[in-house]
Design a protein around this motif. Structure first.
Motif, mmCIF file in Angstrom:
data_model
loop_
_atom_site.group_PDB
_atom_site.id
_atom_site.type_symbol
_atom_site.label_atom_id
_atom_site.label_comp_id
_atom_site.label_asym_id
_atom_site.label_seq_id
_atom_site.Cartn_x
_atom_site.Cartn_y
_atom_site.Cartn_z
ATOM 1 N N ALA A 284 26.843 73.999 14.823
ATOM 2 C CA ALA A 284 25.809 73.144 15.243
ATOM 3 C C ALA A 284 25.867 72.869 16.744
ATOM 4 N N PHE A 285 24.673 72.589 17.399
ATOM 5 C CA PHE A 285 24.669 72.196 18.673
ATOM 6 C C PHE A 285 23.867 71.090 18.781
ATOM 7 N N GLN A 286 23.611 70.248 19.975
ATOM 8 C CA GLN A 286 22.891 69.176 20.206
ATOM 9 C C GLN A 286 21.631 70.089 21.063
ATOM 10 N N SER A 287 20.563 69.855 20.413
ATOM 11 C CA SER A 287 19.362 70.487 20.711
ATOM 12 C C SER A 287 18.257 69.724 21.903
ATOM 13 N N ARG A 288 18.490 68.332 21.675
ATOM 14 C CA ARG A 288 17.482 67.665 22.437
ATOM 15 C C ARG A 288 18.088 66.374 23.176
ATOM 16 N N PRO A 289 17.579 65.704 24.020
ATOM 17 C CA PRO A 289 18.433 64.577 24.559
ATOM 18 C C PRO A 289 18.206 63.346 23.877
ATOM 19 N N GLU A 290 16.963 63.216 23.089
ATOM 20 C CA GLU A 290 16.765 62.160 22.418
ATOM 21 C C GLU A 290 17.885 61.382 21.466
ATOM 22 N N THR A 291 18.774 62.253 21.272
ATOM 23 C CA THR A 291 19.799 61.956 20.236
ATOM 24 C C THR A 291 21.201 62.651 20.570
ATOM 25 N N ASP A 292 22.101 62.189 20.278
ATOM 26 C CA ASP A 292 23.564 62.715 20.216
ATOM 27 C C ASP A 292 24.009 63.416 19.155
ATOM 28 N N ALA A 293 23.026 63.524 18.194
ATOM 29 C CA ALA A 293 23.304 64.423 16.937
ATOM 30 C C ALA A 293 23.031 65.721 16.985
ATOM 31 N N MET A 294 23.513 66.710 16.306
ATOM 32 C CA MET A 294 23.487 68.247 16.479
ATOM 33 C C MET A 294 22.803 68.862 15.345
ATOM 34 N N GLN A 295 22.087 69.753 15.795
ATOM 35 C CA GLN A 295 21.326 70.516 14.706
ATOM 36 C C GLN A 295 22.033 71.750 14.355
ATOM 37 N N LEU A 296 22.008 71.759 12.929
ATOM 38 C CA LEU A 296 22.952 72.723 11.916
ATOM 39 C C LEU A 296 22.182 74.112 12.606
#
Length: 507
Positions: A284-296
């Motif tokens: 996974a990686f973080q795909s957007r700045p609105e969150t520090d969560a990562m996208q599978l």
């Protein structure tokens, strides 16, 4: 005007807009079918009748009912060990070109995890996806002309008869595409140096010659490297030598505990982007700045399943019980910790990598790493996962305005009962008694299970301070410096005894 950077940024913007329509659930269904079809004639595929599974109406449900869970010890003993006896088509067609060596956070003995060419392609594609996602971050065109310093393990791989071995970051760096070579630092020559201290020394020497725009690596080792550069060149902060540094991609470990000490090395704020690359694949990686969560990454050779992280599903050794239920991506819920299960193009099947995650956005398939199954502190019913421990450390940093980049603890038995015994890596002048009191108070307020445990067998908290350098020396002596090595956050009593003896020897 940075013309090249503008062109690259333009291409990234356009490409990302064309590829934004995602359906993670459908992608995962397709990935599972492709995995089963490709491996149907392997020893593993014939043993578990992959072709029959593919003929069923609900492939995912049948797959989960027919194939058991595996951890490294089980799949290695029953299947992967055959790869070292020159057998082919064991769990994936052919033979793996690489084996990723990983001791993780659990000990000295290296795991040998197969890495196929299909997995190398998967990692490359994931890297490109992450680059394309940079269009979502507000980065100027000149960023795309700067160097990227990747501080991983050595690319000087161990050559065997029909494969090579090394840590996954070294394997990945040795396979970077030709178009990326001009951006990649420290470059092939320095990256091959196996000795961590020698490699850092060469980086320090070359640092003034580089224009670095991004950093990548495990936070603890990256911090040490940055301190060496700062001290050697008499700097106040790293931006004095790399003024265009704008991005840091962290990987495989929670950045929270390092945030304060890391930012202290900066001259100005930079963008932090989380990345989840394990020996088993690019997850996974973080795909957007609105969150520090990562996208599978759901369309790239890895099929995910999720087991609710409940004490009755976890065996004492950290493995899963046979009756632990798995959820597909279509079935997961918010607010639940899950044990992450993977099946991959390297021939891992229903494989437990040892991490726990939580979904923050199901539609986007975005997650946060919440801890390790083996580092779940429940000796006396306190039920503390690593993310809860990190929250407690972050609280102490804010409460006392201190830096605690490293820590470890154990539910240790004393004459009058159990105490959570913490070692905090800090040089700040705060008494251990005050830290103990605040830590205990925070955990009582933040976690009901901990509060209940404190009325029973758990007597309290003991805090001991030690220099953060001791943690790095421990890793160096017990495993290896740099690369993918991470500090164990929770220890059993036997390992903790070794740790306390080690700390005493350094004082």
């Amino acid at each position: 005007m940075p013309i090249l950077g503008s062109l690259i940024k333009g291409v990234i913007d356009v490409t990302d807009k064309l590829s934004q329509e995602l359906n993670p659930v459908e992608e995962q269904n397709e990935v599972l079918k492709n995995l089963l079809e490709t491996a149907s004639e392997t020893d593993f595929g014939r043993h578990y009748k992959f072709q029959d599974i593919l003929d069923q109406e609900n492939v995912a449900k049948t797959f989960a009912s027919k194939v058991p869970y595996f951890d490294y010890e089980k799949i290695n003993m029953e299947w992967w060990a055959k790869l070292h006896e020159n057998q082919t088509d064991v769990t994936w067609p052919g033979n793996p070109d690489y084996f990723a060596l990983s001791s993780g956070t659990t000990g000295k003995t290296s795991k040998r995890i197969p890495v196929t060419e299909d997995m190398i392609d998967s990692i490359k594609k994931a890297g490109i996806k992450q680059v394309l996602a940079l269009s979502n971050f507000d980065l100027p065109p000149n960023f795309f002309e700067k160097g990227i310093l990747m501080l991983g393990s050595s690319t000087d791989l161990i050559e065997k008869k029909n494969h090579a071995e090394g840590e996954i970051s070294g394997i990945s760096a040795s396979n970077i595409p030709s178009w990326f070579q001009g951006y990649y630092k420290p470059g092939k020559e320095i990256a091959k140096i196996d000795d961590w201290d020698r490699r850092v020394k060469r980086i320090v020497e070359e640092a003034p010659n580089w224009d670095i725009g991004a950093l990548s690596g495990i936070p603890s080792w990256l911090e040490l490297m940055l301190k060496e550069v700062i001290n050697a060149h008499g700097l106040e902060n790293i931006h004095e030598i790399w003024p265009n540094l704008q991005v840091y991609t962290s990987g495989g470990v929670a950045f929270g505990p390092y945030e304060k000490s890391f930012n202290a090395l900066m001259g100005k704020p930079i963008t932090i982007i989380d990345t989840y690359l394990a020996s088993e694949g690019f997850i996974a990686f973080q795909s957007r700045p609105e969150t520090d969560a990562m996208q599978l990454i759901t369309d790239n050779g890895i099929y995910f399943e999720f087991v609710p992280f409940e004490p009755n599903y976890i065996n004492p050794d950290g493995s899963l019980s046979d009756d632990a239920p798995s959820k597909t991506l279509a079935e997961v819920e918010l607010g639940q910790d899950y044990v992450l299960i993977m099946s991959t193009v390297s021939g891992a099947w229903r494989y437990m990598i040892g991490d726990t995650i939580e979904f923050t956005d199901i539609e986007r398939a975005e997650i946060k790493i919440t801890g390790r199954t083996k580092f779940f502190l429940n000796t006396v019913g306190s039920q503390l996962s690593v993310n809860k421990l990190n929250d407690a450390v972050n609280f102490l940093e804010k409460e006392f305005d201190i830096q605690i980049p490293e820590y470890t603890l154990c539910a240790k038995k004393y004459k009058d009962g159990f105490y959570h015994t913490w070692y905090l890596g800090t040089n700040n002048d705060v008494s251990e008694k005050r830290l103990s009191k605040s830590l205990d108070s925070f955990l009582k307020q933040a976690n009901k299970n901990y509060k209940v445990a404190r009325t029973k067998a758990l007597r309290g908290v003991k805090v001991k301070k030690t220099d953060p350098e001791v943690f790095y020396e421990w890793s160096g002596e017990n495993k290896k410096k740099g690369g993918q090595v991470k500090m164990e956050r929770v220890m059993g009593e036997e390992k903790f005894m070794e740790w306390e003896e080690f700390v005493t020897s350094k004082s």
